[in-house]
Design an enzyme around this catalytic site. Structure first.
Site, mmCIF file in Angstrom:
data_model
loop_
_atom_site.group_PDB
_atom_site.id
_atom_site.type_symbol
_atom_site.label_atom_id
_atom_site.label_comp_id
_atom_site.label_asym_id
_atom_site.label_seq_id
_atom_site.Cartn_x
_atom_site.Cartn_y
_atom_site.Cartn_z
ATOM 1 N N GLY A 57 58.226 53.458 70.016
ATOM 2 C CA GLY A 57 58.239 52.112 70.570
ATOM 3 C C GLY A 57 59.025 52.124 71.863
ATOM 4 O O GLY A 57 59.756 53.073 72.138
ATOM 5 N N CYS A 84 59.568 59.738 67.621
ATOM 6 C CA CYS A 84 60.207 59.241 68.839
ATOM 7 C C CYS A 84 61.237 58.150 68.523
ATOM 8 O O CYS A 84 62.225 58.418 67.848
ATOM 9 C CB CYS A 84 59.132 58.786 69.817
ATOM 10 S SG CYS A 84 59.793 58.512 71.447
ATOM 11 N N TYR A 85 60.979 56.912 68.936
ATOM 12 C CA TYR A 85 61.929 55.823 68.644
ATOM 13 C C TYR A 85 62.215 55.730 67.147
ATOM 14 O O TYR A 85 63.355 55.488 66.732
ATOM 15 C CB TYR A 85 61.355 54.505 69.178
ATOM 16 C CG TYR A 85 62.188 53.276 68.830
ATOM 17 C CD1 TYR A 85 63.380 53.022 69.492
ATOM 18 C CD2 TYR A 85 61.770 52.385 67.842
ATOM 19 C CE1 TYR A 85 64.151 51.902 69.175
ATOM 20 C CE2 TYR A 85 62.516 51.268 67.518
ATOM 21 C CZ TYR A 85 63.707 51.028 68.181
ATOM 22 O OH TYR A 85 64.456 49.932 67.867
ATOM 23 N N HIS A 171 55.523 63.226 70.433
ATOM 24 C CA HIS A 171 54.408 62.445 69.872
ATOM 25 C C HIS A 171 53.322 63.375 69.308
ATOM 26 O O HIS A 171 52.477 63.855 70.067
ATOM 27 C CB HIS A 171 53.794 61.556 70.957
ATOM 28 C CG HIS A 171 54.685 60.407 71.310
ATOM 29 N ND1 HIS A 171 54.669 59.213 70.631
ATOM 30 C CD2 HIS A 171 55.637 60.285 72.251
ATOM 31 C CE1 HIS A 171 55.562 58.395 71.148
ATOM 32 N NE2 HIS A 171 56.174 59.022 72.133
ATOM 33 N N GLU A 173 50.801 62.535 67.653
ATOM 34 C CA GLU A 173 49.501 61.857 67.533
ATOM 35 C C GLU A 173 48.643 61.969 68.788
ATOM 36 O O GLU A 173 47.462 61.638 68.752
ATOM 37 C CB GLU A 173 49.721 60.372 67.172
ATOM 38 C CG GLU A 173 50.275 59.482 68.272
ATOM 39 C CD GLU A 173 51.795 59.556 68.422
ATOM 40 O OE1 GLU A 173 52.402 60.531 67.951
ATOM 41 O OE2 GLU A 173 52.375 58.648 69.050
ATOM 42 N N ASP A 229 28.490 48.145 67.528
ATOM 43 C CA ASP A 229 29.670 47.416 67.069
ATOM 44 C C ASP A 229 29.324 46.049 66.470
ATOM 45 O O ASP A 229 29.750 45.714 65.369
ATOM 46 C CB ASP A 229 30.683 47.229 68.216
ATOM 47 C CG ASP A 229 30.980 48.546 68.901
ATOM 48 O OD1 ASP A 229 30.695 49.591 68.302
ATOM 49 O OD2 ASP A 229 31.480 48.515 70.040
ATOM 50 N N LYS A 371 35.030 54.352 67.298
ATOM 51 C CA LYS A 371 33.562 54.337 67.311
ATOM 52 C C LYS A 371 32.945 55.181 66.179
ATOM 53 O O LYS A 371 32.038 54.737 65.497
ATOM 54 C CB LYS A 371 33.081 54.865 68.658
ATOM 55 C CG LYS A 371 31.642 54.554 68.941
ATOM 56 C CD LYS A 371 31.553 53.259 69.692
ATOM 57 C CE LYS A 371 30.182 52.819 70.012
ATOM 58 N NZ LYS A 371 30.210 51.538 70.743
#
Ligand code: XMP
Length: 515
Positions: A57, A84-85, A171, A173, A229, A371
């Site tokens: 964050g 991280c945070y 990170h 991710e 979508d 997607k």
């Protein structure tokens, strides 16, 4: 089977990446949910999580009102991974020291780590990681040890094995941490004991339940475009609330060949959805007459769409919800990485602008999906491949592919050429390898020879790209015989085209659509 019980709960500390974390977990077939950072420990306990991930964050632990979790979460006996945070927070809350770093560590770093560390054992050492943090841990809290370091962070990875608390400063991710998935694998399989049995059917089960709870007995209106979508959103909402859903499909005259028949066949005839078909072709084309400037075209198409849609909605009487097939990337793309306004490259037209005007609640059941997940969900809901596997198609449709002035004859020419291109790609078995394939009709004429005659006709350009998210794209390398076949067919079968080009521009610097 683990299914939807015992999720991994991602506590969201305002990170742009928290949804990406949840997605990474789901890619490993483990159900994940995002929860607000301050969810009480009691509520968390009720969710029976297999593990908790505290996201990154933008805040600093030293700021007075910085987001902090309920301290009781550390007593739940549930494994925790800080990112991280999230890591700085638990280091700080559990008795360590966290200081503001002189130099913000931002960008690629190289992590050297203990190969025996449970969380990191699947990764090489050193391995590339992506850093983006201001604060840094100075002293570890009691019970913790350092398991990995980078040049600027002696505590780039930390662990308290007794309590199953793990933290990384980087990170895992993002794609710039190439081995990042291995951290999630270690955490959710080895440390949390998840079995990887979650599938899309569990998502639809939860989503249907949530839609029913949110909508109750009220009415939902959905703008159906025939794209993946809005089609999947429609099928999902219909499964949840049936007759309470009404769809409006606007034929703006800028659709692909056979598109309005396909939509009516699938949704009206097969799914028996209340579908209102509005033929607004003339209205759109009249409004676009004489306009060549791309942004002006987009604005006109958007404005006419809103007018037409609103008129239909008014005719239907009061509707409580407006459904949209917003996906997670739409949400990311609409805010810049820094949180500031990003440059407008193209004014995107979806059902944007409608919600503010129409005094309806928004229903966006796909907003946490990507997607490929939406496609999987569509299959799960019984939508045919010709809808689910379809390439993306922009809201303004052929309007942004008919370069120069938009007139009906030119649109028909473009539609025919487009249909041949797609048909040949399908015949060659290449459709699913390509993110998007399209034809643009150029405002240029060239001389040719057709039969024994001189011709002076229009030029079209084929475009096919590979991509994972449409943010960047590369031009597709066709076998030459496919291009040859497409070119022959277009010149022979489509009236008014006598020359075919192939576009070899990547994005950037080009965009996928020409306008
Ligand atoms: P560009 O041309 O910006 O397109 O590289 C990226 C992706 O977005 C699609 N696109 C749109 N989609 N409304 C949409 O729903 C729009 O106005 C719009 N403009 C572009 C484009 O087809 C590609 O997939």
């Amino acid at each position: 089977m683990q299914g939807i019980r015992n999720p991994i709960v991602v506590l969201d500390f305002g990170a742009q990446y928290s949804k990406l974390i949840a997605r990474r977990v789901r890619e490993l077939n483990v159900y994940s949910v995002i929860a607000p950072y301050n969810l009480s420990a009691d509520k968390l306990r009720e969710m029976k999580p297999a593990g908790i991930i505290m996201s990154g964050g933008p805040a600093s632990v030293h700021q007075e009102n910085s987001p902090k979790p309920d301290p009781e979460i550390f007593t739940l006996g549930v494994p925790i991974l800080g990112i991280c945070y999230g890591t700085q927070l638990f280091a700080y809350m559990l008795g360590g020291d966290v200081a503001r770093a002189d130099v913000r560590e931002y960008g690629i770093a190289h992590l050297e780590h203990d190969k025996n560390a449970k969380l990191l054992s699947m990764m090489e050492s050193p391995t590339q990681v992506w850093m983006s943090h201001g604060d840094r841990i100075e002293t570890l809290p009691p019970g913790f040890e350092s398991t990995g370091k980078t040049e600027n962070s002696p505590y780039a990875a930390i662990a308290d094995i007794e309590r199953n608390f793990y933290g990384v400063q980087f990170h895992p991710e993002v794609v710039h941490t190439p081995e990042g998935m291995k951290i999630f694998e270690s955490f959710i399989y080895t440390i949390c004991g998840c079995d990887g049995s979650w599938k899309m059917d569990s998502f639809s089960e939860i989503a249907i339940k949530e839609i029913r709870e949110q909508v109750g007995k009220r009415k939902v209106l959905c703008g159906l475009s025939g794209g993946v979508d809005s089609s999947v959103a429609t099928a999902l909402i219909h499964r949840a609330v049936g007759e309470q859903l009404t769809c409006v499909f606007v034929n703006n005259g800028l659709l692909r060949k056979g598109e309005s028949d396909l939509v009516r066949r699938v949704f009206q005839d097969n799914f028996h959805i209340n579908l209102i078909y509005v033929d607004a072709e003339k209205r759109f084309l009249d409004a676009l007459a004489g306009v060549s400037e791309p942004e002006q075209k987009r604005k006109i198409i958007g404005a006419v769409f809103i007018d037409v849609f609103e008129e239909e909605a008014t005719r239907l009487g009061h509707m409580d919800f407006l459904a949209q097939g917003t996906l997670y990337p739409d949400i990311i793309e609409s805010r810049s990485a820094t949180g500031g306004p990003s440059a407008v490259i193209k004014s995107h037209h979806n059902v944007g602008g409608l919600p503010e005007k129409m005094n309806m609640e928004l229903l966006e059941p796909l907003r946490e999906l990507f997607k490929d997940e939406v496609r999987e969900l569509g299959r799960e809901l019984g939508l045919p491949e010709e809808i689910v596997a379809r390439h993306p198609f922009p809201g303004p449709g052929l309007g942004v592919r008919c370069i120069g002035e938009i007139v009906r004859e030119r649109l028909d020419t473009l539609r025919d050429a487009d249909a041949i291109f797609i048909e040949e790609i399908q015949k060659a078995g290449l459709y699913d390898e390509i993110w998007q394939a399209l034809v643009c009709l150029l405002p240029v004429k060239s001389v040719g020879v057709q039969g024994d005659e001189r011709s002076y006709e229009e030029v079209c350009s084929l475009r096919a790209v590979t991509s994972t998210d449409a943010m960047t794209a590369d031009w597709y390398r066709f076998p030459p015989e496919v291009l040859q076949q497409v070119s022959n067919r277009i010149c022979n079968e489509v009236e008014h085209i006598n020359r075919v080009l192939y576009d070899v521009t990547s994005k950037p610097p080009g965009t996928i659509e020409w306008e």
